[in-house]
Write a protein that holds these residues in place. Structure first.
Motif, PDB file in Angstrom:
ATOM      1  N   ASN A  41       0.866  -1.185   0.000  1.00 41.27           N
ATOM      2  CA  ASN A  41       0.000   0.000   0.000  1.00 41.27           C
ATOM      3  C   ASN A  41       0.897   1.227   0.000  1.00 41.27           C
ATOM      4  OD1 ASN A  41      -2.039   1.906   0.102  1.00 41.27           O
ATOM      5  ND2 ASN A  41      -2.175   1.835   2.327  1.00 41.27           N
ATOM      6  N   PRO A  42       1.365   1.640  -1.178  1.00 40.26           N
ATOM      7  CA  PRO A  42       2.250   2.803  -1.253  1.00 40.26           C
ATOM      8  C   PRO A  42       1.504   4.133  -1.323  1.00 40.26           C
ATOM      9  CG  PRO A  42       2.006   1.858  -3.420  1.00 40.26           C
ATOM     10  CD  PRO A  42       1.162   1.018  -2.491  1.00 40.26           C
ATOM     11  N   GLU A  43       0.174   4.110  -1.204  1.00 43.73           N
ATOM     12  CA  GLU A  43      -0.600   5.339  -1.401  1.00 43.73           C
ATOM     13  C   GLU A  43      -0.201   6.476  -0.452  1.00 43.73           C
ATOM     14  OE1 GLU A  43      -3.184   5.594  -4.225  1.00 43.73           O
ATOM     15  OE2 GLU A  43      -1.375   4.376  -4.427  1.00 43.73           O
ATOM     16  N   PRO A  44       0.121   6.214   0.822  1.00 49.50           N
ATOM     17  CA  PRO A  44       0.540   7.333   1.673  1.00 49.50           C
ATOM     18  C   PRO A  44       1.805   8.045   1.189  1.00 49.50           C
ATOM     19  CG  PRO A  44      -0.158   5.493   3.027  1.00 49.50           C
ATOM     20  CD  PRO A  44      -0.097   4.993   1.618  1.00 49.50           C
ATOM     21  N   VAL A  45       2.649   7.343   0.420  1.00 53.63           N
ATOM     22  CA  VAL A  45       3.863   7.986  -0.106  1.00 53.63           C
ATOM     23  C   VAL A  45       3.778   8.163  -1.618  1.00 53.63           C
ATOM     24  CG1 VAL A  45       5.420   7.352   1.762  1.00 53.63           C
ATOM     25  CG2 VAL A  45       5.032   5.729  -0.098  1.00 53.63           C
ATOM     26  N   ALA A  46       2.558   8.129  -2.167  1.00 47.53           N
ATOM     27  CA  ALA A  46       2.386   8.274  -3.611  1.00 47.53           C
ATOM     28  C   ALA A  46       2.910   9.609  -4.124  1.00 47.53           C
ATOM     29  CB  ALA A  46       0.909   8.114  -3.973  1.00 47.53           C
ATOM     30  N   ASP A  47       2.880  10.634  -3.300  1.00 45.30           N
ATOM     31  CA  ASP A  47       3.397  11.937  -3.721  1.00 45.30           C
ATOM     32  C   ASP A  47       4.911  11.928  -3.876  1.00 45.30           C
ATOM     33  OD1 ASP A  47       0.852  12.993  -3.653  1.00 45.30           O
ATOM     34  OD2 ASP A  47       1.101  13.964  -1.698  1.00 45.30           O
ATOM     35  N   PHE A  48       5.590  10.998  -3.204  1.00 50.49           N
ATOM     36  CA  PHE A  48       7.045  11.065  -3.092  1.00 50.49           C
ATOM     37  C   PHE A  48       7.788  10.004  -3.893  1.00 50.49           C
ATOM     38  CE2 PHE A  48       5.074  11.914   1.178  1.00 50.49           C
ATOM     39  CZ  PHE A  48       5.008  13.296   1.039  1.00 50.49           C
ATOM     40  N   VAL A  49       7.121   8.889  -4.238  1.00 55.74           N
ATOM     41  CA  VAL A  49       7.795   7.824  -4.987  1.00 55.74           C
ATOM     42  C   VAL A  49       7.281   7.815  -6.422  1.00 55.74           C
ATOM     43  CG1 VAL A  49       8.060   6.464  -2.883  1.00 55.74           C
ATOM     44  CG2 VAL A  49       6.155   5.966  -4.427  1.00 55.74           C
ATOM     45  N   ASP A  50       8.133   7.359  -7.323  1.00 59.15           N
ATOM     46  CA  ASP A  50       7.747   7.272  -8.730  1.00 59.15           C
ATOM     47  C   ASP A  50       7.159   5.907  -9.062  1.00 59.15           C
ATOM     48  OD1 ASP A  50       8.824   9.879  -9.828  1.00 59.15           O
ATOM     49  OD2 ASP A  50      10.656   9.058  -8.973  1.00 59.15           O
TER      50      ASP A  50
END
Length: 656
Positions: A155-164
């Motif tokens: 669940n990468p959604e919390p860091v979706a702004d920061f990871v590509d």
């Protein structure tokens, strides 16, 4: 042309920080490949301290796999402590790798391995020190592509702004595919810029590119749709699964640290995956199906690791190592081989119902008996049915009694607090279990110095588990139950003095829950915490609950949601969860049905030894559970100490 090493400007400030040796590199079995020899260059970040990150198996595996390629190189970096961060900012020292001290911003890719969500703020520190924009949308083709992996990437959604990119599942093969895509794109002259590269990566199996998906929300705060923003982007992304582990015998040469680390041993993964079905265990769910290494593969890896590292301990790793179908042959063969040497074996993860005293004796044959560790997880039989951790208290007492009778003096028991449907009484039964372990141990050993340590963590519902819909217990309730438990343990000093109690309060667990089940709106919370000084949130001395609470209020309330909305709220069956478009192989309906069975207190069998119960993993990954007997010998090598073993022949395996 290779970038300039930052070491000439870093070295003068190192005497001013704690443990400067963790930043200098040069560990045993580390590698520095010529920069110009590689078409694609990776910086591999473990976003925690060196002492935690260096032993990490995932990073070490990818480090070797990538450096074996002629067209790629990989260097490592770790989170820097706040004392060095301040000096780096003062002296304009960018984020660097420990291998060649190259600037992180000079690499093509920054691979980030997230073992825990509480490392998210450390990622932002590294990005900022590297001179990279925090937000993926602000980067261009001159910046490294940030690739997140590890269990948290499901669940990468919390860091979706920061990871590509988020790489889902096993990394051994997918990093090679990513490398190929980047190499070809560079060779073609970088057509279409960064967006075209990301679109190409999104078509790579196991790769999820958050920026290529649009998310919409309803008036109630829940997600209404997740939609691909490009016709070439898949609607769902399926995890990668490495099938034949024997074909990937990594790490072949474990890194040998210069500074003290949390684990100083060679580690060999003897199998991957778990079918026990513990409903709280994300690792067990997302790593299915079970894939065992053969006896020969294990033996060769242990031999190579010991010879190349000089470590005097070898950890046989998996989610439940005693569940390997040939664990008796593994342990006896290795114990025979290393008897009379300084090399010891350990099984860091065992279950009571897969453990026996013969196994313990083989592991400790060289005389090292540090204690036995088991994880009942729940104090009462009722709560263990809910979580599908059917460890019988009778079996636990019987096993501990036999161990104490044969010379062991300490047992450690792991539990959780805050489990679904849990009551005070369920937690208080932990004290009764510990009392009975001590009483049985005294009877069996004839001694009063036996000890039992109970270690208790706060339960965090995780994605891709049957408990992904559950409400999380508030910190106040968790802390109150732990206080009552401590009083119960201390109520009889004659027994209580032999029981140690270690626990984590409920506040960090609640924040971990926010980050585990959050959506993209939680990214603003992470950034607010980081800008307010949040660093190393997985360390109690650096964690600030108040900072996370205030940042959550500031970032989430304008969006109509809250910290409690993401944590203590139970979800409904039809709610779109932030990770529903990321496929771990588990059928959503099966997870929901298992959640309902948990609420009814019904157990689920282990499909490793019983008929399939249709969780969906095997068909979706094109494989099946793979277990022994392998029919191969453990070690086609002579024993290390033939006098001690009583023979100069090869160590026998099954059928020998």
């Amino acid at each position: 042309m290779a970038p300039t090493s930052v070491f000439p400007v870093l070295e003068p400030i190192l005497p001013r920080v704690s443990k400067p040796v963790q930043y200098v590199g040069g560990e045993g079995n580390s590698q520095v490949k010529p920069w110009d020899s590689a078409a694609v260059r990776w910086a591999l970040l473990y976003p925690d301290a060196y002492e935690v990150g260096l032993p990490n198996q995932g990073v070490q595996i990818l480090y070797e796999v990538l450096n074996e390629r002629g067209d790629a190189l990989a260097e490592r970096c770790y989170a820097v402590w706040p004392d060095l961060e301040a000096l780096m900012r003062e002296h304009d020292v960018p984020a660097f790798t420990v291998d060649a001290h190259h600037p992180v911003g000079a690499f093509d890719l920054l691979g980030v391995s997230f073992s825990t969500e509480l490392g998210y703020t450390n990622l932002l520190t590294t990005l900022d020190l590297a001179g990279m924009p925090l937000h993926a949308r602000d980067r261009d083709e001159t910046h490294p592509v940030v690739v997140a992996g590890g269990h948290a990437a499901f669940n990468p959604e919390p860091v979706a702004d920061f990871v590509d990119v988020a790489a889902l599942g096993d990394g051994e093969e997918v990093v090679g595919d990513i490398t190929d895509v980047v190499r070809d794109w560079k060779a073609e002259g970088r057509p279409g810029g960064r967006r075209e590269l990301l679109v190409r990566l999104s078509s790579t199996p196991g790769c999820y590119v958050p920026s290529l998906y649009d998310v919409s929300y309803g008036d109630d705060g829940a997600i209404t749709a997740v939609t691909p923003a490009d016709d070439r982007v898949p609607a769902t992304v399926q995890k990668r699964t490495t099938i034949e582990l024997d074909e990937w015998p990594y790490p072949k040469k474990p890194l040998v640290p210069l500074a003290e680390t949390v684990h100083e041993r060679a580690s060999v993964e003897i199998f991957r995956g778990c079918t026990r079905g513990c409903r709280f265990c994300q690792a067990g769910m997302i790593t299915r199906p079970v894939r065992e290494r053969s006896l020969q593969g294990i033996g060769e890896m242990v031999d190579a690791a010991v010879r190349s590292s000089g470590f005097d301990e070898v950890g046989l790793l998996s989610l439940s190592s005693a569940d390997h179908s040939e664990i008796a042959e593994v342990t006896k063969g290795l114990a025979d081989r290393y008897e009379g040497t300084n090399t010891s074996l350990s099984l860091p993860s065992t279950r009571v119902d897969a453990f026996n005293i013969d196994l313990a004796n083989e592991i400790s044959r060289n005389g090292r008996r540090s204690g036995l560790t088991f994880a009942p997880e729940g104090g009462s039989e009722r709560i263990r049915r809910v979580i599908n951790k059917m460890v019988s208290e009778d079996d636990l007492i019987r096993t501990c009694s036999e161990a104490f009778a044969q010379g062991w003096r300490q047992v450690k028991l792991y539990f959780m607090c805050g489990l679904p449907t849990e009551t005070d009484e369920d937690v208080l039964e932990i004290a009764g279990m510990a009392y009975r372990v001590i009483e049985a141990g005294r009877r069996a050993s004839g001694r009063n110095d036996v000890r039992c340590t109970i270690s208790i963590g706060g339960f965090v519902p995780k994605p891709h588990t049957p408990f992904q819909w559950a409400s999380q217990t508030s910190p106040e309730v968790v802390d109150n139950r732990l206080r009552k438990l401590r009083e119960a343990v201390n109520s009889n000093r004659k027994i209580g003095r032999n029981i140690g109690m270690r626990y984590h309060d409920g506040e960090p667990s609640l924040i971990e829950g926010l980050l585990a089940r959050g959506d993209r709106r939680v990214g603003a919370v992470i950034e607010t915490v980081w800008r307010d000084g949040g660093r190393f949130d997985g360390w109690s001395e650096h964690f600030s609950y108040d900072r996370w609470v205030s940042s959550s209020a500031a970032a989430l309330e304008p969006a109509g949601v809250s910290l409690d909305w993401f944590t203590t709220r139970e979800r409904g069956r039809d709610e779109i969860l932030p990770w529903d478009h990321l496929d771990s192989g588990l059928e959503r309906d099966w997870l929901w049905e298992d959640w309902q069975e948990a609420l009814d207190g019904r157990e689920q069998d282990d499909c490793r030894w019983t008929p399939c119960f249709d969780c969906g993993v095997c068909p979706s990954t094109g494989t099946d559970i793979e277990v022994g007997p392998s029919g191969t010998t453990l070690l086609p090598l002579t024993v290390v100490n033939p006098t001690a073993a009583g023979s100069t022949s090869a160590v026998p395996g099954p059928g020998a």
